[in-house]
Design an enzyme around this catalytic site. Structure first.
Site, PDB file in Angstrom:
ATOM      1  N   SER A 147     -21.616 -70.692 -37.604  1.00 54.81           N
ATOM      2  CA  SER A 147     -20.811 -69.635 -37.005  1.00 54.81           C
ATOM      3  C   SER A 147     -20.866 -69.688 -35.488  1.00 54.81           C
ATOM      4  CB  SER A 147     -21.332 -68.279 -37.468  1.00 54.81           C
ATOM      5  OG  SER A 147     -22.658 -68.109 -36.989  1.00 54.81           O
ATOM      6  N   LYS A 148     -19.835 -69.122 -34.920  1.00 52.39           N
ATOM      7  CA  LYS A 148     -19.669 -69.048 -33.475  1.00 52.39           C
ATOM      8  C   LYS A 148     -20.867 -68.354 -32.814  1.00 52.39           C
ATOM      9  CE  LYS A 148     -15.933 -67.277 -30.515  1.00 52.39           C
ATOM     10  NZ  LYS A 148     -14.692 -66.485 -30.581  1.00 52.39           N
ATOM     11  N   ARG A 149     -21.384 -67.374 -33.526  1.00 54.46           N
ATOM     12  CA  ARG A 149     -22.477 -66.558 -33.015  1.00 54.46           C
ATOM     13  C   ARG A 149     -23.740 -67.388 -32.771  1.00 54.46           C
ATOM     14  NH1 ARG A 149     -21.645 -63.952 -29.862  1.00 54.46           N
ATOM     15  NH2 ARG A 149     -23.454 -62.889 -29.027  1.00 54.46           N
ATOM     16  N   LYS A 150     -23.996 -68.325 -33.689  1.00 50.41           N
ATOM     17  CA  LYS A 150     -25.264 -69.068 -33.633  1.00 50.41           C
ATOM     18  C   LYS A 150     -25.124 -70.515 -33.184  1.00 50.41           C
ATOM     19  CE  LYS A 150     -27.227 -66.270 -37.354  1.00 50.41           C
ATOM     20  NZ  LYS A 150     -27.577 -66.229 -38.782  1.00 50.41           N
ATOM     21  N   SER A 151     -23.901 -71.033 -33.196  1.00 54.18           N
ATOM     22  CA  SER A 151     -23.709 -72.436 -32.819  1.00 54.18           C
ATOM     23  C   SER A 151     -22.423 -72.595 -32.026  1.00 54.18           C
ATOM     24  CB  SER A 151     -23.621 -73.319 -34.068  1.00 54.18           C
ATOM     25  OG  SER A 151     -24.721 -73.131 -34.919  1.00 54.18           O
TER      26      SER A 151
END
Length: 504
Positions: A261-265
């Site tokens: 996900s954008k949030r983590k990667s």
RNA sequence: GCCCCCAUCGUCUAGAGGCCUAGGACGCCACCCUUUCAAGGUGGAGAUCACCGGUUCGAAUCCGGUUGGGGGCACCA
């Protein structure tokens, strides 16, 4: 035209609600490899039914980056604004409303779909209630068997209807290309909406209609779609379509093993591209996230991948996106480039003022030191920054030779200066400079490395740099001499208390 | 909560019943090479194949269960 005469037809159906995602790129790659490996046809279809979230910028980003990766398709929307390519267009869902309307009508006529007048608020209330009673959240079926009278009343009251698909209560089985036999009990499903009250047809309906209309034979997509499959099979059966072969490939994961996900990667391909990852490296890396040729080889070009790719060899388990491995592969591909090729790729990352011949000349100096193309500016910044700027990059103490002090640094620079200053511009070449410097080291009885350090810092402003004498050749005689002078001045200005041991 | 999927070194993976005292690569450590950093070379640590129970002469490989992880349950795609 019976589908069996068409060979394999696969498609990629990105939704332009965001820039090209790493996972979408990999799914797209696998579809492309399957098509190319089998001599089949690859179709690109833009799934822009969500008009609120879809943008032309995102569509542009997706198509550009697919091109950048080298992924090609045989049928798809015309990017430049002309006609679509292929016999089953248009290839944007926003342009296929007529077909959807006709197919919805068929479902309505056959009783496989019905109008639902429940408001979002009512639905929400039911879901909350179901949650309290620990029941699975699904549609209650309130509008399932409305009488004509009841329907007329609701419409008279101004209610706008969504259209729901009547899900047959049966067990749906299918053979998944990567997972084998899978079965779901559709009795556990509620009737789902296929057309919103505002008239917009929804995903689980339109994919089925389009895949059939475009004669798609194999649906290869992410595992996150596995649980949508029984719904889609139900719709496709109601419509009397031929069932495609499904294949659900594993997800790409964050380091914590959740869906990437954008949030983590970093998930957008553009971001990797801008940092200077090579498309060849990205493709190679992505291909091995969930697949391997079954041998110990690991560096493959796109055509080689297409040659070897077998959908049956795709893994079942998810794969963590390992940036360290991408970095390694990128280095492998950078090192395999000729100086000319590397210079060309480096060009966009460097100041326009830098001459092409300089960029070409620096290529061999930086080639085996680059992880990403974008790292080049950090490596050769000393070439295009002013002498004054470079002088601010280091402290006087960094000029000190290993284990020695300011006086030694000064002596070293003075002797080096005396040795190279007489060289005319024509002789200002790496090998000659190195010869002179080594002579100085021998005269002083210093290890060459100890002598080179102050010079390196003076010239490049850093203790770590590309090969010193090649760098000096590139910088040119005058600027080198000026920087040695700058270094000498810095040493003079240095507080005498500076300890020789601080330079590690 | 319900449904579905998955499970080999930290990571990507090889492995389709005996070739496995589990192989490769990345990363990590050491050494060599070396003008720094890289690159390259050599070597090393690292997996009781999640666990338990079957089937079999023999299981990482087949079956069942357990545990763990993940995905999905929208008038998003």
């Amino acid at each position: 035209m019976p589908p069996e005469f068409e060979g394999i037809r696969v498609r990629m159906a990105p939704s332009p609600t965001g820039p090209l995602h790493v996972g979408t790129a990999r799914t797209s790659l696998y579809n492309h490899l399957l098509a190319r490996h089998t001599g089949g046809t690859y179709v690109l279809r833009i799934e822009d039914t969500d008009r609120a979230r879809s943008t032309v910028e995102h569509e542009r980003d997706i198509i550009d980056n697919l091109h950048w990766l080298g992924i090609t398709w045989d049928e798809g929307p015309q990017v430049a604004g002309g006609d679509d390519i292929g016999p089953f267009g248009p290839y944007r869902q926003s342009q296929r409303a007529e077909l959807y309307a006709a197919e919805v009508q068929r479902l309505l006529d056959a009783g496989s779909a019905y109008r639902c007048y429940c408001t979002p608020e009512e639905l929400e209330a039911v879901h909350l209630e179901q949650e309290h009673r620990h029941e699975p959240p699904r549609y209650s079926g309130r509008c399932r068997d409305l009488t004509d009278v009841a329907r007329a009343e609701l419409e008279a009251a101004g209610r706008r209807a969504a259209i729901r698909f009547r899900v047959p209560a049966e067990v749906v089985r299918f053979s998944d290309l990567v997972r084998g036999e899978v079965e779901f009990d559709n009795a556990l499903l509620g009737d789902f909406v296929i057309v919103r009250a505002d008239g917009a047809p929804l995903y689980n309906f339109v994919v089925v209609v389009d895949d059939a209309a475009m004669h798609i034979s194999h649906v290869i997509r992410g595992e996150d779609h596995l649980s949508n499959t029984p719904k889609q099979i139900a719709v496709l059966r109601a419509l009397g379509y031929r069932e495609p072969v499904f294949g659900h490939i594993p997800l790409i994961l964050n380091p914590d093993r959740s869906k990437m996900s954008k949030r983590k990667s970093q998930t957008s391909i553009t971001a990797y591209r801008e940092q200077g990852y090579l498309p060849e490296a990205m493709v190679n890396f992505l291909a091995f996230l969930g697949w391997s040729p079954g041998t110990e080889e690991e560096v493959f070009t796109l055509p080689e991948l297409a040659d070897r790719f077998e959908i049956e060899h795709v893994h079942k388990a998810g794969a963590v996106f390992d940036l360290a491995r991408l970095d390694y592969l990128n280095g492998v591909y950078i090192r395999s480039l000729t100086d000319e090729q590397l210079a060309l790729r480096l060009r966009p990352f460097l100041p326009a003022a830098l001459e092409d011949r300089t960029v070409l000349a620096m290529a061999p100096l930086v080639k085996e030191r680059l992880v990403r193309l974008g790292d080049v500016t950090g490596l050769v910044g000393f070439l295009f920054e002013s002498d004054a700027t470079v002088a601010t990059w280091y402290e006087a103490a960094e000029l000190h030779p290993k284990g020695r002090g300011a006086q030694d640094a000064e002596q070293a620079l003075n002797r080096l200066q005396a040795a190279i200053e007489p060289l005319p511009d024509a002789d200002w070449a790496a090998d000659l400079l190195e010869t002179r410097a080594r002579e100085v080291a021998a005269e002083m009885a210093w290890k060459p490395g100890d002598l080179f350090k102050p010079l390196r810092v003076a010239i490049t402003g850093r203790t770590v740099s590309p090969p010193l004498f090649g760098s000096m050749e590139l910088l040119g005689r005058d600027r080198c001499m000026a920087r040695i002078d700058d270094a000498l001045r810095k040493l003079e200005a240095e507080p005498v208390s500076a300890s020789p041991a601080t330079d590690r």
